[in-house]
Design an enzyme around this catalytic site. Structure first.
Site: not given
Length: 216
Positions: A14, A16, A75, A164, A166-167, A200
């Protein structure tokens, strides 16, 4: 049968920073020598998949082939029922700016505007889920997948400045605060022996730990 992964060097595939922090928190207790694709200066592979699994595989295999080491990718995305599952695999794309940076405040406004266009104002019409698929790529090309999902409702305006992406607009079922209002421990904290995981990514990682690390 799922293949076991022995502790050693592991690449987190990643670039990110938010994902990297969460994945490092999850991997931390298991004795791996961890680095990331971003820290190694690896190029980000283009993601043209139509599923989370396809894109996770692209990232994991690219990192594995570049380093010769096992690579673990994630992902993930937000799937909104009233938007027919969008943004889904395009979750990060909705935040993309012309200069290549990402503006998730803009992306959250975009989601809200599209919900308003469809008249989805009541909580019952604003259901969504976060999905995470982890892919583990072994140096011989073998891959394993682990999927985690968490159901919730979208709120507006955004609440909280933690997490971070859409949290701040996602409130998981059974809670009265958003992911953006939760500490890292509350959102994705999971360790061996814990029966449950919330986020998730933590749910996907719990499956990975059980199947590949032999952890219950």
């Amino acid at each position: 049968m799922t293949r076991k992964l022995e502790p050693g060097k592991l690449v987190l595939a990643t670039h990110n920073a938010g994902k990297l922090a969460e994945m490092r928190d999850l991997v931390g207790p298991f004795g791996f020598d961890v680095t990331s694709a971003g820290e190694l200066g690896l190029a980000e592979p283009p993601e043209h998949g139509t599923t989370f699994e396809e894109n996770a595989r692209t990232k994991a295999v690219a990192a594995m082939e570049a380093t010769g080491l096992p690579a673990l990718s994630d992902d993930s995305g937000l799937c909104v029922d009233a938007l027919d599952g969008a943004p889904g695999v395009h979750t990060a794309d909705w935040a993309q700016l012309p200069d290549g940076s990402r503006d998730f405040a803009m992306a959250m406004r975009n989601v809200e505007e599209k919900l308003a266009e469809r008249g989805a104002t009541a909580p019952a019409d604003r259901t969504a889920r976060f999905v995470s698929v982890l892919c583990l790529a072994f140096p011989d090309g073998h891959v394993e997948y682990f999927r985690g999902e968490v159901e919730g409702t979208l709120v507006w305006p955004p609440r909280g400045d933690l997490g971070f992406g859409y949290d701040p607009v996602f409130m998981p079922d059974g809670h009265d605060v958003t992911f953006g209002e939760m500490t890292a421990e509350q959102k994705h904290g999971w360790k061996p022996g814990d029966a449950d995981a919330l986020s998730h990514r933590a749910r996907a990682f719990r499956k990975f730990a059980h199947e590949c690390l032999g952890v219950t």
